[in-house]
Scaffold this motif. Structure first.
Motif, PDB file in Angstrom:
ATOM      1  N   ALA A  26      33.540 128.764  60.280  1.00  0.00           N
ATOM      2  CA  ALA A  26      32.782 128.159  61.377  1.00  0.00           C
ATOM      3  C   ALA A  26      31.345 128.684  61.405  1.00  0.00           C
ATOM      4  O   ALA A  26      31.144 129.892  61.553  1.00  0.00           O
ATOM      5  CB  ALA A  26      33.464 128.450  62.705  1.00  0.00           C
ATOM      6  N   PRO A  27      30.334 127.817  61.257  1.00  0.00           N
ATOM      7  CA  PRO A  27      28.949 128.269  61.410  1.00  0.00           C
ATOM      8  C   PRO A  27      28.728 128.808  62.820  1.00  0.00           C
ATOM      9  O   PRO A  27      29.288 128.282  63.793  1.00  0.00           O
ATOM     10  CB  PRO A  27      28.127 126.993  61.172  1.00  0.00           C
ATOM     11  N   ALA A  28      27.916 129.856  62.939  1.00  0.00           N
ATOM     12  CA  ALA A  28      27.703 130.483  64.244  1.00  0.00           C
ATOM     13  C   ALA A  28      27.157 129.486  65.260  1.00  0.00           C
ATOM     14  O   ALA A  28      27.591 129.449  66.419  1.00  0.00           O
ATOM     15  CB  ALA A  28      26.747 131.666  64.093  1.00  0.00           C
ATOM     16  N   ALA A  29      26.208 128.662  64.830  1.00  0.00           N
ATOM     17  CA  ALA A  29      25.630 127.681  65.753  1.00  0.00           C
ATOM     18  C   ALA A  29      26.666 126.656  66.188  1.00  0.00           C
ATOM     19  O   ALA A  29      26.632 126.165  67.328  1.00  0.00           O
ATOM     20  CB  ALA A  29      24.437 126.979  65.098  1.00  0.00           C
ATOM     21  N   ALA A  30      27.605 126.322  65.298  1.00  0.00           N
ATOM     22  CA  ALA A  30      28.635 125.338  65.640  1.00  0.00           C
ATOM     23  C   ALA A  30      29.572 125.865  66.713  1.00  0.00           C
ATOM     24  O   ALA A  30      30.019 125.116  67.587  1.00  0.00           O
ATOM     25  CB  ALA A  30      29.426 124.952  64.389  1.00  0.00           C
ATOM     26  N   VAL A  31      29.863 127.163  66.672  1.00  0.00           N
ATOM     27  CA  VAL A  31      30.732 127.766  67.691  1.00  0.00           C
ATOM     28  C   VAL A  31      30.079 127.644  69.068  1.00  0.00           C
ATOM     29  O   VAL A  31      30.711 127.212  70.047  1.00  0.00           O
ATOM     30  CB  VAL A  31      31.020 129.240  67.361  1.00  0.00           C
ATOM     31  N   GLY A  32      28.802 128.020  69.141  1.00  0.00           N
ATOM     32  CA  GLY A  32      28.094 127.905  70.415  1.00  0.00           C
ATOM     33  C   GLY A  32      27.951 126.468  70.857  1.00  0.00           C
ATOM     34  O   GLY A  32      28.084 126.145  72.047  1.00  0.00           O
ATOM     35  N   THR A  75      23.378 118.415  72.215  1.00  0.00           N
ATOM     36  CA  THR A  75      24.021 119.337  71.281  1.00  0.00           C
ATOM     37  C   THR A  75      25.091 118.672  70.425  1.00  0.00           C
ATOM     38  O   THR A  75      25.363 119.117  69.307  1.00  0.00           O
ATOM     39  CB  THR A  75      24.658 120.512  72.062  1.00  0.00           C
ATOM     40  N   LEU A  76      25.700 117.594  70.918  1.00  0.00           N
ATOM     41  CA  LEU A  76      26.786 116.946  70.189  1.00  0.00           C
ATOM     42  C   LEU A  76      26.392 116.522  68.774  1.00  0.00           C
ATOM     43  O   LEU A  76      27.142 116.791  67.817  1.00  0.00           O
ATOM     44  CB  LEU A  76      27.309 115.746  70.986  1.00  0.00           C
ATOM     45  N   PRO A  77      25.238 115.862  68.568  1.00  0.00           N
ATOM     46  CA  PRO A  77      24.872 115.492  67.184  1.00  0.00           C
ATOM     47  C   PRO A  77      24.728 116.709  66.273  1.00  0.00           C
ATOM     48  O   PRO A  77      25.070 116.634  65.083  1.00  0.00           O
ATOM     49  CB  PRO A  77      23.528 114.763  67.356  1.00  0.00           C
ATOM     50  N   VAL A  78      24.229 117.817  66.820  1.00  0.00           N
ATOM     51  CA  VAL A  78      24.090 119.035  66.023  1.00  0.00           C
ATOM     52  C   VAL A  78      25.463 119.555  65.615  1.00  0.00           C
ATOM     53  O   VAL A  78      25.673 119.956  64.463  1.00  0.00           O
ATOM     54  CB  VAL A  78      23.318 120.115  66.816  1.00  0.00           C
ATOM     55  N   LEU A  79      26.414 119.533  66.550  1.00  0.00           N
ATOM     56  CA  LEU A  79      27.777 119.983  66.251  1.00  0.00           C
ATOM     57  C   LEU A  79      28.395 119.129  65.157  1.00  0.00           C
ATOM     58  O   LEU A  79      29.010 119.646  64.210  1.00  0.00           O
ATOM     59  CB  LEU A  79      28.629 119.924  67.520  1.00  0.00           C
ATOM     60  N   LEU A  80      28.242 117.815  65.256  1.00  0.00           N
ATOM     61  CA  LEU A  80      28.815 116.922  64.245  1.00  0.00           C
ATOM     62  C   LEU A  80      28.153 117.142  62.891  1.00  0.00           C
ATOM     63  O   LEU A  80      28.820 117.066  61.843  1.00  0.00           O
ATOM     64  CB  LEU A  80      28.659 115.465  64.693  1.00  0.00           C
ATOM     65  N   TRP A  81      26.870 117.422  62.895  1.00  0.00           N
ATOM     66  CA  TRP A  81      26.150 117.666  61.638  1.00  0.00           C
ATOM     67  C   TRP A  81      26.601 118.983  60.997  1.00  0.00           C
ATOM     68  O   TRP A  81      26.760 119.064  59.773  1.00  0.00           O
ATOM     69  CB  TRP A  81      24.651 117.694  61.906  1.00  0.00           C
ATOM     70  N   LEU A  82      26.828 119.994  61.813  1.00  0.00           N
ATOM     71  CA  LEU A  82      27.268 121.286  61.294  1.00  0.00           C
ATOM     72  C   LEU A  82      28.707 121.239  60.794  1.00  0.00           C
ATOM     73  O   LEU A  82      29.102 122.020  59.931  1.00  0.00           O
ATOM     74  CB  LEU A  82      27.137 122.360  62.374  1.00  0.00           C
ATOM     75  N   GLY A  83      29.498 120.339  61.356  1.00  0.00           N
ATOM     76  CA  GLY A  83      30.882 120.197  60.921  1.00  0.00           C
ATOM     77  C   GLY A  83      31.872 120.747  61.937  1.00  0.00           C
ATOM     78  O   GLY A  83      31.608 121.753  62.599  1.00  0.00           O
ATOM     79  N   VAL A  84      33.006 120.071  62.052  1.00  0.00           N
ATOM     80  CA  VAL A  84      34.028 120.467  63.020  1.00  0.00           C
ATOM     81  C   VAL A  84      35.373 120.727  62.357  1.00  0.00           C
ATOM     82  O   VAL A  84      36.401 120.844  63.035  1.00  0.00           O
ATOM     83  CB  VAL A  84      34.187 119.395  64.121  1.00  0.00           C
ATOM     84  N   GLY A  85      35.378 120.827  61.032  1.00  0.00           N
ATOM     85  CA  GLY A  85      36.636 121.056  60.327  1.00  0.00           C
ATOM     86  C   GLY A  85      37.323 122.347  60.739  1.00  0.00           C
ATOM     87  O   GLY A  85      38.559 122.432  60.738  1.00  0.00           O
ATOM     88  N   TRP A  86      36.527 123.348  61.125  1.00  0.00           N
ATOM     89  CA  TRP A  86      37.093 124.645  61.526  1.00  0.00           C
ATOM     90  C   TRP A  86      37.920 124.545  62.801  1.00  0.00           C
ATOM     91  O   TRP A  86      38.704 125.447  63.106  1.00  0.00           O
ATOM     92  CB  TRP A  86      35.972 125.671  61.708  1.00  0.00           C
ATOM     93  N   LEU A  87      37.763 123.444  63.551  1.00  0.00           N
ATOM     94  CA  LEU A  87      38.530 123.274  64.788  1.00  0.00           C
ATOM     95  C   LEU A  87      39.989 122.919  64.521  1.00  0.00           C
ATOM     96  O   LEU A  87      40.796 122.870  65.454  1.00  0.00           O
ATOM     97  CB  LEU A  87      37.895 122.192  65.656  1.00  0.00           C
TER      98      LEU A  87
END
Length: 278
Positions: free
Chosen positions: A38-44, A187-199
């Motif tokens: 999980a990228p740190a920015a994606a967690v936040g 923030t949602l587009p940034v989260l989708l760009w970073l990836g959500v596979g870790w969820l």
């Protein structure tokens, strides 16, 4: 003392803000339990997207705030809330919890609090620095420090925006819900760009639930409640209690040891916050 006065003390001013600090103090430990992928920015970002949406959907009067409040202030508040989440977590990943937390949390009171309460603010900042950095093992990464400064400035900005809107008569919960709801949209587009596979991992879901429900939804309800009768400058200084909560939880829960310098810093910080709370 009447029940009305007691209730006012517990629902207005410093106590709700300190309650929010207690919840925020768990952020570093919990976010470190996220999957390694999980990228740190994606967690936040994930915590903010879900928590911001919860704040908006449960906020009575949010429609009135959207219609009547200054749109420029709402935009500034939403952008800076998003900026805090996207800057703080990468700062922690690059330069560590100690340095990132100290820089981010000290920046806001320095920006907002030095005019109104210079002695108390500077004492609290010094105590916070001694508490967190007293072990002498801090790792300083210049990019991480820069990101922490951005996070601190963002926090100062949205605290001032929320305090102003609450001060002119808008309900605290509606203001916080509107600002954080807007931040979740950004923030949602940034989260989708970073990836959500870790969820897909159970630990990832558990971390997001904690960050969204406790450290965003509940904590910012308390923070908005406290801003009804507390200035943005005082509120940002009070949040220096967060590192103390994190340090004590590390000692009690994880069996960590604090050096004497850190305990002295905690004592100085406690005195300053007590003076401010009065």
């Amino acid at each position: 003392m009447s029940s009305t006065v007691l209730r006012a003390r517990f629902t207005h001013g410093p106590l709700p803000i300190l309650g929010a600090c207690f919840l925020w103090g768990t952020t570093g430990t919990v976010s470190s339990l996220a999957p390694a992928s999980a990228p740190a920015a994606a967690v936040g970002a994930a915590g903010l997207v879900v928590g911001g949406l919860l704040l908006f959907l449960t906020a009575r009067g949010a429609r009135e705030v959207v219609v009547r409040a200054d749109r420029r202030l709402l935009l500034l508040g939403a952008v800076t809330v998003a900026g805090y989440a996207l800057a703080f977590y990468p700062a922690v990943a690059r330069t560590g919890v100690a340095v990132a937390t100290t820089v981010a949390l000290a920046t806001a009171p320095i920006v907002l609090g030095m005019r109104s309460r210079p002695l108390v603010t500077s004492t609290a900042v010094a105590g916070c620095a001694a508490l967190v950095l007293g072990g002498g093992e801090a790792h300083v990464d210049l990019v991480g420090v820069g990101l922490a400064v951005v996070a601190g400035l963002s926090y100062a900005a949205y605290s001032a925006v929320c305090a102003h809107l609450i001060g002119v008569g808008f309900p605290a919960r509606a203001v916080v819900g509107t600002v954080f709801g807007g931040a979740s949209v950004f923030t949602l587009p940034v989260l989708l760009w970073l990836g959500v596979g870790w969820l897909s991992a159970g630990s990832g879901v558990a971390v997001v639930v904690h960050l969204s429900v406790l450290t965003t939804f509940v904590a910012y309800l308390l923070f908005g409640m406290g801003l009804r009768h507390t200035s943005a400058a005082a509120a940002t200084t009070l949040t220096l209690a967060e590192p103390a909560v994190a340090a004590v939880s590390g000692v009690v829960v994880l069996g960590e040891r604090l050096p004497v310098v850190s305990w002295c810093g905690m004592a100085v910080l406690a005195v300053a916050l007590a003076a401010l709370a009065r």
